[in-house]
Write an enzyme that holds these catalytic residues in place. Structure first.
Site, short mmCIF file in Angstrom:
data_model
loop_
_atom_site.label_atom_id
_atom_site.label_comp_id
_atom_site.label_asym_id
_atom_site.label_seq_id
_atom_site.Cartn_x
_atom_site.Cartn_y
_atom_site.Cartn_z
CB THR A 74 -0.79 0.01 1.22
OG1 THR A 74 -1.43 -1.15 1.26
CG2 THR A 74 -1.77 1.24 1.44
CE LYS A 122 -5.29 -1.57 0.80
NZ LYS A 122 -3.84 -2.26 1.10
#
Length: 312
Positions: free
Chosen positions: A113, A189
């Site tokens: 991420t 995300k």
């Protein structure tokens, strides 16, 4: 960076697990089972982690351990990065030599991420070195990593996506091609983490209000789980909020990091994100009290502390 079409021979080679050499960097709580699933699907995987014990554990699963990032990437067709953040990814690729060690025309899959802008920078570095790049963050937590049921949000040119599809499908069962450009996967995300973080925080807030007035939180959870107020996060994190020390599936500090990425993305796009900012402060306060390693459901402790309520 445009590339010639893949030849049939190259496509067949990339699609055959036994013919595809994978380098895997980051054998942590999610990376380890992800790499293990690649092994179970028949891929040759050479793995590296900063912790020697993790490399040894990976070897116990049947993988090949590497003593360095460069060794893990050496001659690999595909390099998977499941590291903590963009800074670690850049260090592994450039300073530690993974990019130059990768096979000519090889592919880097960034699954951590990261802030979308950082992903764009990494992609430029990778493509400038003549390699392909896939922006493919994941969602689904440790359970998804173990069970091979991760959601994978991949952004890359369609031919590259199809080429690495077997690799991605070995780690997740919900695979989406969200765009052609680096940073688009990271953006999806980021939105996911915005919603997750805010949902967890608002469940804690609701429980704190009920607790302050003496309502039984077990009954409240049962009612809310079957009402229009229900959500996946309520059903998943709610029960753990009622435990004093639940098993850790995702730590408070993960949301300190991820909501920080959300806010940075908002600043870059000049988008106001007030709810994300408040949620970030609540996770940060929990971490600041020394509870950053606790399960993220324990953000409720900050609410209880602020309101003088008894512990859930």
């Amino acid at each position: 960076m445009s590339r010639p079409p893949f030849s049939t021979d190259e496509q067949d080679r990339k699609r055959s697990p036994r013919m595809t050499q994978i380098g895997f960097i980051g054998l942590g709580s999610m990376g380890m089972p992800m790499a293990g699933n690649l092994l179970r699907k028949g891929f040759n995987v050479r793995g590296f982690d900063l912790r020697a014990e993790s490399v040894s554990k990976f070897e116990g699963l049947g993988g090949t351990g590497a003593a360095s990032v460069g060794e893990a990437a050496h001659g690999a067709d595909v390099l998977v990065l499941m590291v903590v953040n963009a800074a670690q990814a850049k260090t592994a690729l450039v300073a530690d030599g993974a990019l130059s060690a990768l096979a000519p025309g090889g592919t880097v899959i960034l699954m951590a991420t990261c802030q979308p802008g950082d992903v764009v920078d990494i992609a430029q570095e990778v493509e400038g070195a003549g390699r392909r790049f896939v922006d493919a963050p994941v969602s689904g937590g440790m359970a998804g990593a173990v069970n091979g049921t991760l959601t994978i949000m991949a952004a890359t040119p369609r031919p590259t996506f199809e080429m690495v599809r077997p690799v991605l499908e070995a780690m997740g069962d919900k695979l989406y091609h969200v765009g052609e450009r680096p940073g688009q996967g990271a953006t999806v995300k980021t939105v996911n983490q915005l919603l997750c973080g805010v949902h967890i925080a608002v469940v804690a807030e609701a429980f704190a209000l009920a607790a302050k007035t003496g309502v039984d939180l077990n009954i409240l959870l049962e009612i809310m789980s079957g009402s229009s107020a229900s959500s996946w996060m309520l059903k998943d994190r709610g029960p753990r909020m009622l435990e004093s020390n639940p098993d850790i599936t995702s730590a408070v500090d993960i949301f300190v990091k991820d909501l920080g990425i959300v806010l940075e993305a908002g600043r870059s796009a000049k988008v106001a994100l007030p709810l994300a900012a408040v949620a970030h402060q609540l996770f940060l306060a929990t971490s600041g009290r020394g509870e950053g390693a606790a399960d993220d459901s324990q953000v409720i402790r900050t609410y209880m502390a602020m309101n003088g309520s008894a512990s859930a």
